[in-house]
Design a protein around this motif. Structure first.
Motif, short mmCIF file in Angstrom:
data_model
loop_
_atom_site.label_atom_id
_atom_site.label_comp_id
_atom_site.label_asym_id
_atom_site.label_seq_id
_atom_site.Cartn_x
_atom_site.Cartn_y
_atom_site.Cartn_z
N VAL A 151 19.77 -44.37 9.91
CA VAL A 151 18.48 -43.91 10.41
C VAL A 151 18.66 -43.25 11.78
CG1 VAL A 151 16.20 -44.64 11.20
CG2 VAL A 151 17.16 -45.60 9.09
N ALA A 152 19.45 -43.87 12.65
CA ALA A 152 19.68 -43.31 13.98
C ALA A 152 20.37 -41.96 13.90
CB ALA A 152 20.51 -44.28 14.82
N LEU A 153 21.35 -41.84 13.01
CA LEU A 153 22.06 -40.57 12.83
C LEU A 153 21.12 -39.50 12.28
CD1 LEU A 153 24.45 -38.67 12.55
CD2 LEU A 153 25.19 -39.96 10.53
N GLU A 154 20.34 -39.86 11.28
CA GLU A 154 19.41 -38.92 10.67
C GLU A 154 18.39 -38.42 11.70
OE1 GLU A 154 18.34 -37.34 6.62
OE2 GLU A 154 20.08 -38.32 7.51
N ASN A 155 17.88 -39.33 12.52
CA ASN A 155 16.91 -38.96 13.55
C ASN A 155 17.51 -38.02 14.59
OD1 ASN A 155 15.04 -40.56 12.27
ND2 ASN A 155 15.19 -42.26 13.71
N ALA A 156 18.79 -38.21 14.88
CA ALA A 156 19.46 -37.36 15.86
C ALA A 156 19.79 -35.98 15.31
CB ALA A 156 20.74 -38.04 16.35
N ALA A 157 20.05 -35.91 13.99
CA ALA A 157 20.53 -34.66 13.40
C ALA A 157 19.44 -33.75 12.86
CB ALA A 157 21.52 -34.99 12.28
N PHE A 158 18.28 -34.30 12.49
CA PHE A 158 17.25 -33.50 11.82
C PHE A 158 15.93 -33.52 12.56
CE2 PHE A 158 19.93 -34.97 8.22
CZ PHE A 158 20.30 -33.74 7.71
N PRO A 159 15.15 -32.46 12.41
CA PRO A 159 13.76 -32.51 12.89
C PRO A 159 12.98 -33.51 12.04
CG PRO A 159 14.15 -30.49 11.65
CD PRO A 159 15.49 -31.14 11.84
N GLU A 160 11.87 -33.99 12.57
CA GLU A 160 11.15 -35.10 11.94
C GLU A 160 10.76 -34.83 10.49
OE1 GLU A 160 7.25 -37.96 12.84
OE2 GLU A 160 7.81 -36.34 14.20
N ASN A 161 10.34 -33.59 10.18
CA ASN A 161 9.86 -33.31 8.83
C ASN A 161 10.98 -33.17 7.81
OD1 ASN A 161 10.70 -30.84 10.05
ND2 ASN A 161 9.56 -29.67 8.53
N GLU A 162 12.24 -33.24 8.23
CA GLU A 162 13.36 -33.09 7.31
C GLU A 162 14.21 -34.35 7.18
OE1 GLU A 162 15.54 -29.74 8.75
OE2 GLU A 162 14.02 -28.28 8.18
N ARG A 163 13.79 -35.42 7.81
CA ARG A 163 14.59 -36.64 7.80
C ARG A 163 14.37 -37.49 6.56
NH1 ARG A 163 12.55 -38.24 13.83
NH2 ARG A 163 13.61 -36.54 14.96
N CYS A 164 15.45 -38.11 6.12
CA CYS A 164 15.34 -39.14 5.08
C CYS A 164 14.69 -40.35 5.72
CB CYS A 164 16.73 -39.48 4.56
SG CYS A 164 16.79 -40.84 3.39
N SER A 165 13.76 -40.97 5.02
CA SER A 165 13.05 -42.12 5.56
C SER A 165 13.91 -43.38 5.51
CB SER A 165 11.75 -42.36 4.79
OG SER A 165 12.05 -42.79 3.46
N ARG A 166 13.56 -44.34 6.34
CA ARG A 166 14.25 -45.63 6.33
C ARG A 166 14.13 -46.28 4.95
NH1 ARG A 166 16.01 -49.25 10.07
NH2 ARG A 166 16.12 -51.43 9.38
N GLU A 167 12.95 -46.18 4.34
CA GLU A 167 12.74 -46.76 3.02
C GLU A 167 13.73 -46.18 2.00
OE1 GLU A 167 9.19 -47.28 -0.33
OE2 GLU A 167 9.04 -45.72 1.20
N LYS A 168 13.95 -44.87 2.06
CA LYS A 168 14.88 -44.25 1.11
C LYS A 168 16.32 -44.67 1.38
CE LYS A 168 12.15 -40.23 -0.28
NZ LYS A 168 12.06 -38.75 -0.32
N PHE A 169 16.68 -44.81 2.65
CA PHE A 169 18.02 -45.29 2.95
C PHE A 169 18.23 -46.69 2.39
CE2 PHE A 169 18.49 -42.17 6.59
CZ PHE A 169 19.61 -41.55 6.07
N ILE A 170 17.26 -47.56 2.60
CA ILE A 170 17.38 -48.93 2.08
C ILE A 170 17.50 -48.91 0.56
CG2 ILE A 170 16.17 -51.14 1.79
CD1 ILE A 170 14.94 -50.69 4.55
N TYR A 171 16.69 -48.09 -0.08
CA TYR A 171 16.75 -47.99 -1.54
C TYR A 171 18.11 -47.48 -2.02
CZ TYR A 171 16.20 -45.86 -6.13
OH TYR A 171 16.40 -45.48 -7.44
N ARG A 172 18.57 -46.38 -1.45
CA ARG A 172 19.81 -45.77 -1.91
C ARG A 172 21.03 -46.63 -1.62
NH1 ARG A 172 17.73 -39.82 0.18
NH2 ARG A 172 16.37 -39.43 -1.63
N LEU A 173 21.04 -47.29 -0.45
CA LEU A 173 22.17 -48.17 -0.13
C LEU A 173 22.12 -49.47 -0.91
CD1 LEU A 173 22.49 -47.61 3.72
CD2 LEU A 173 23.87 -46.61 1.89
N SER A 174 20.97 -49.78 -1.49
CA SER A 174 20.85 -50.95 -2.36
C SER A 174 21.20 -50.60 -3.81
CB SER A 174 19.42 -51.51 -2.32
OG SER A 174 19.07 -51.95 -1.03
#
Length: 288
Positions: free
Chosen positions: A82-105
């Motif tokens: 999440v921290a990396l995504e927030n640093a690399a992308f503008p807000e409207n293009e970021r993967c959400s925390r929910e999606k990260f949790i889902y995909r890593l699960s």
């Protein structure tokens, strides 16, 4: 994709190397000086350096000071992703925390991180992912495995990335949930890459390309799919074609502004690589 993610500056004398992870270093002593089978960017040795290359020696030194290594991501890496995504992308293009949790699960085996072991005086210690990183040794809490790049994906039934493959199924954590057509499809034979990110401070150092090459090799060796697909804009075609991807035309995906093109690389990928089409790019994209 984040700005400057795909800056590739071929270097005949100093190809980028990947070091072993701390776990691998502790487990065995390598006769290759700590390099693994993915250490050398061998095909870069035959390429002509890009004409726009500047401060070559400084870039090489800064790049290799990171001693990057690749490792499969897990749920324990969610905060860093999440921290990396927030640093690399503008807000409207970021993967959400929910999606990260889902995909890593659901499919962490399809998600790869590029890490650098860093202490307080290391280049990555000032980055947001240092704060979220885990110590590599309990005796040295400030020495951490810092995430500097990641590739996050799911599998899908179609041959290209679809809007449904980018979604997170409702109530996915419930074991009683019925089979859903949204999100990861375990039986699918296409790996759909949704997020590729490199910390802005470390972009332009071959890291994005190195991570993608390592990822492609891992997925091909695993034999779990027939192809890797992703979305991109036209100005990135040459870069992706240099890695074995082929454009399939305009995408039907309308998410995150639309205007995407489908690209796909069918295994085996190595025979499809066109070295003449690897250039330096700077591009905004999506971390869907």
């Amino acid at each position: 994709m984040p700005r400057d993610l795909f800056s590739f500056q071929p270097d005949e004398e100093n190809p980028l190397t990947l070091t072993r992870s701390p776990e691998a270093q502790a487990a065995t002593t390598s006769s290759q000086g700590g390099l693994n089978e993915l250490s050398t960017d061998k095909d870069a040795q035959s390429l002509t350096p890009a004409p726009q290359l500047r401060n070559k020696g400084a870039n090489i030194s800064a790049r290799n000071d990171l001693h990057p290594y690749v490792q499969t991501l897990s749920l324990a890496d969610v905060d860093s992703c999440v921290a990396l995504e927030n640093a690399a992308f503008p807000e409207n293009e970021r993967c959400s925390r929910e999606k990260f949790i889902y995909r890593l699960s659901a499919c962490s085996e399809l998600c790869l991180g590029l890490f650098s072991t860093s202490d307080l005086d290391a280049p990555a210690s000032s980055e947001p992912t240092y704060e979220t990183a885990r110590p590599t040794n309990s005796a040295s809490p400030t020495k951490k495995a810092v995430l500097i790049a990641h590739i996050v994906a799911t599998k899908c039934d179609s041959k290209t990335v679809t809007d449904s493959s980018m979604e997170c199924p409702p109530n996915w954590q419930s074991s009683a949930s019925p089979v859903d057509t949204l999100g990861h499809q375990e039986q699918g034979r296409t790996i759909a890459v949704h997020s590729v990110a490199v910390l802005p401070k470390f972009q332009g150092r071959h890291l994005g390309r190195t991570a993608l090459k390592s990822y492609i090799q891992r997925m091909e060796t695993a034999g779990i799919a027939d192809r890797i697909s992703l979305l991109a804009h036209q100005q990135l075609f040459n870069f992706y074609e240099g890695l074995g991807f082929v454009s399939k035309g305009p995408s039907k995906c309308n998410s995150y502004g639309g205007g995407w093109y489908d690209l796909s690389a069918r295994f085996p990928v190595a025979q499809l690589i066109d070295k003449s089409k690897i250039y330096e790019f700077s591009e905004h994209g999506t971390g869907v």
